[in-house]
Write a protein that holds these residues in place. Sequence first.
Motif, mmCIF file in Angstrom:
data_model
loop_
_atom_site.group_PDB
_atom_site.id
_atom_site.type_symbol
_atom_site.label_atom_id
_atom_site.label_comp_id
_atom_site.label_asym_id
_atom_site.label_seq_id
_atom_site.Cartn_x
_atom_site.Cartn_y
_atom_site.Cartn_z
ATOM 1 N N CYS A 1 52.756 27.952 -18.680
ATOM 2 C CA CYS A 1 51.920 27.577 -17.868
ATOM 3 C C CYS A 1 52.140 28.038 -16.482
ATOM 4 O O CYS A 1 53.155 28.256 -15.901
ATOM 5 C CB CYS A 1 51.905 25.950 -17.664
ATOM 6 S SG CYS A 1 50.820 25.386 -16.483
ATOM 7 N N ILE A 2 50.979 28.712 -15.735
ATOM 8 C CA ILE A 2 51.120 28.993 -14.467
ATOM 9 C C ILE A 2 50.462 28.165 -13.374
ATOM 10 O O ILE A 2 50.269 28.554 -12.275
ATOM 11 C CB ILE A 2 50.532 30.603 -14.300
ATOM 12 C CG1 ILE A 2 48.808 30.630 -14.637
ATOM 13 C CG2 ILE A 2 51.092 31.544 -15.272
ATOM 14 C CD1 ILE A 2 48.300 32.058 -14.453
ATOM 15 N N CYS B 1 47.455 26.911 -12.799
ATOM 16 C CA CYS B 1 46.311 27.260 -12.103
ATOM 17 C C CYS B 1 45.261 26.175 -11.974
ATOM 18 O O CYS B 1 44.376 26.170 -11.253
ATOM 19 C CB CYS B 1 45.589 28.253 -13.140
ATOM 20 S SG CYS B 1 44.732 27.804 -14.573
ATOM 21 N N GLY B 2 45.541 24.938 -12.720
ATOM 22 C CA GLY B 2 44.633 23.665 -12.790
ATOM 23 C C GLY B 2 43.271 23.922 -13.381
ATOM 24 O O GLY B 2 42.579 22.792 -13.496
ATOM 25 N N CYS C 1 42.732 23.739 -16.739
ATOM 26 C CA CYS C 1 42.569 22.767 -18.020
ATOM 27 C C CYS C 1 42.088 21.346 -17.324
ATOM 28 O O CYS C 1 41.384 20.382 -17.840
ATOM 29 C CB CYS C 1 43.915 22.722 -18.816
ATOM 30 S SG CYS C 1 45.371 22.181 -17.692
ATOM 31 N N CYS D 1 42.457 27.901 -20.553
ATOM 32 C CA CYS D 1 43.668 28.270 -20.072
ATOM 33 C C CYS D 1 43.933 29.704 -20.028
ATOM 34 O O CYS D 1 44.019 30.455 -20.931
ATOM 35 C CB CYS D 1 44.711 27.669 -20.873
ATOM 36 S SG CYS D 1 46.421 28.131 -20.529
HETATM 37 S S1 SF4 Z 1 44.951 26.029 -17.678
HETATM 38 FE FE1 SF4 Z 1 46.652 24.257 -17.665
HETATM 39 S S2 SF4 Z 1 47.872 24.922 -19.065
HETATM 40 FE FE2 SF4 Z 1 46.732 26.690 -18.875
HETATM 41 S S3 SF4 Z 1 47.695 27.775 -17.125
HETATM 42 FE FE3 SF4 Z 1 46.241 26.582 -16.089
HETATM 43 S S4 SF4 Z 1 47.294 24.667 -15.498
HETATM 44 FE FE4 SF4 Z 1 48.465 25.662 -17.034
#
Ligand code: SF4
Lengths: 209, 455
Positions: free
Chosen positions: B302-303, B305-306, B308, B362
């Motif tokens: 996980c990076i 990124c928010g 999800c 994601c």
């Molecule tokens: S979508 Fe969710 S699980 Fe995937 S990188 Fe972004 S925060 Fe992490």
Amino acid sequence: MTDDSGRASFLARVAAALGRKEGEPRPAAPIQRAVGASTFDEETTRDAAALAIRFRDELGLVSGETVFVPDVGGVDAEIERIVRSRGLGPAESDLKKADYAVLRAEALIADTGTALVIERTAERRLAPYLPRTCIVVADSDALFPTMSSASLAALHAAARRGDKGEAVLITGPARTADIEKTLVLGAHGPRHLIVIIAGIQAAEKDAPS
Amino acid sequence: MTIHFDRKQVHDDLHSPSAPAVLDSSMRRAVEHKHAAQALIAWDELRERAHEIKAYAIEHLDELLVRFESEFIARGGRVLWTQTADEAASRFLDICRTHGARSVVKGKSMVSEELELNARLTAAGIDPVETDLGEYIVQLAGERPTHIIAPAIHMSRQDVGSLFERKLKVDYTDDPEVLSEIARVRLRQRYLDAGVGMTGANFGIAETGTVVVVENEGNGGLSSQAPPVQIVVMGIEKVIPTLDDLIVFLQLLARSGTGQKMSTYVHHFLGPVDGRAMYCIFVDAGRTALLADPVARESLYCIRCGACLNVCPIYRRVGGGAYGWVYPGPIGSVITPSMVGVEDAGELPFASTLCGACAVECPVKIDLPHLLVHQRARAVDEGAASSPFENAAVASWTRAMSSSRGYSFAVLAARVGGAASSMLPWISPAARAWSKERSMPKVASMTFKDWWRER
Ligand code: SF4
């Protein structure tokens, strides 16, 4: 230096979690990029005029401005013109009081309107952030199509040489959208970002890209 | 510490007139921006690459950590290794004391929330100053961030206006531009006065020992560069092999997180200039527990990124507060049980419809629904799933579905009841709150089977 307490057990925990056998030495392999070549290495065009226009358009999308001057000799006059036309205060070495700072870009990336700036001294380290107006100067040789190994070569080199300070990729003026996702320019950094590219003829300014 | 998916909070949030509306429209805007930005590049190919890089990095984590360490030291930094959040916070305090810091300016960092660093600093008489606008708002309000990249997403501009009026003694305004300027002016001198500047890390590059921080406001630059001492608090999963690998993530992170093509600032800390000091605190705090689980390990890709969160139907309705710990949304529900223990947070993975929207979004292609199911199974195996609502519902569903007669009866009952909503209120207070706010779809007067037979 490393603080040794906890280090050995920390690394042992990581190794165990990865299922390494106890005492098995890890190969000290040279670090390689994890997979394949970068997708972004492909574009090789170095047509400066076309790249300059693409850079200007991309930076414009994120509220940054770009001006072209025919040669390096014209840069100072252009800075003066910007300062005068915007009513900015005189050049100021104390960044806390300065209306603007001039930065030098070591690369410009047309695809995103991004400038690579490296500040290596204590006096200059806040130059990209404190004043309200940020003027970035670069030569047209510094233009690259995309973010790639080639466009980040100066960053690679600085890291390899052990340069101190900070390298920063800057794309437009500072911004925030933390209140109801509403875009506000400026935030904690500059409200205005102007990139001066030297070596682009005036006639090329509006050439089709 | 026991972490429940907080039904009380769900209840409250549903009754707060502004919260879900603000949240939902903000989320929709975020998702729209993002899709516009993604349309222009080879999105799937990039995601694939990012997934492979992270898979490689996690499989080689022991090597990469050691390499990063030696490079970081060569740049003039110091590295500390900490097993628990508590230990990390203690070491952070030690550094502050060594340098006689009275205040700490902080860039945005979720790890700092794990450490409860603000509380620890305050207790030690050191003033923590959040500088990201969203974090600043949340700190003023005495709350916790409810979104990993938009900490104050649960507040309306009017909420922020009255908060500033109350706490900062300024005239009320709900203009985001003016509010942002107020925060800027307040924080300027704080950067210059602080003894320590703290940031998290988006990436650590093993090849160069450089730390990369991505942000938009300029506060990350000021927090890291203004004070004489810089401390990076970094989860071990942030290390990637090379600068070239970074390029892939830079294409993905801003597009996924905020819908920008590139974030305004991508900082690379090269090393402390004369007279200054730079530290990196490596934090485990449950990450090796994720690493040791061959399935859940994937969540370390996980990076943050928010994305999800933004598409999650549960998150969009209830917001981040309901998840009870630092990381909300689908990724939070996967990692929290392993990081704080299944006994304490085994309930979280059940707060999902398994609709799969998160996996589609994601940017590193984490199979979130699969991981959610895996964590559910662990919770059940370890007897930590104690959700009477769910158990009862599942039990009666199972009963109804185990025979066609049972199913027919259920359909009949629903039809007789007129609308299912009239039945829900007796199930649980949460369901009652839920059903009061919305009408249930009417059950058709004829079953599909009957309709088919008669046509
Ligand atoms: S979508 Fe969710 S699980 Fe995937 S990188 Fe972004 S925060 Fe992490």
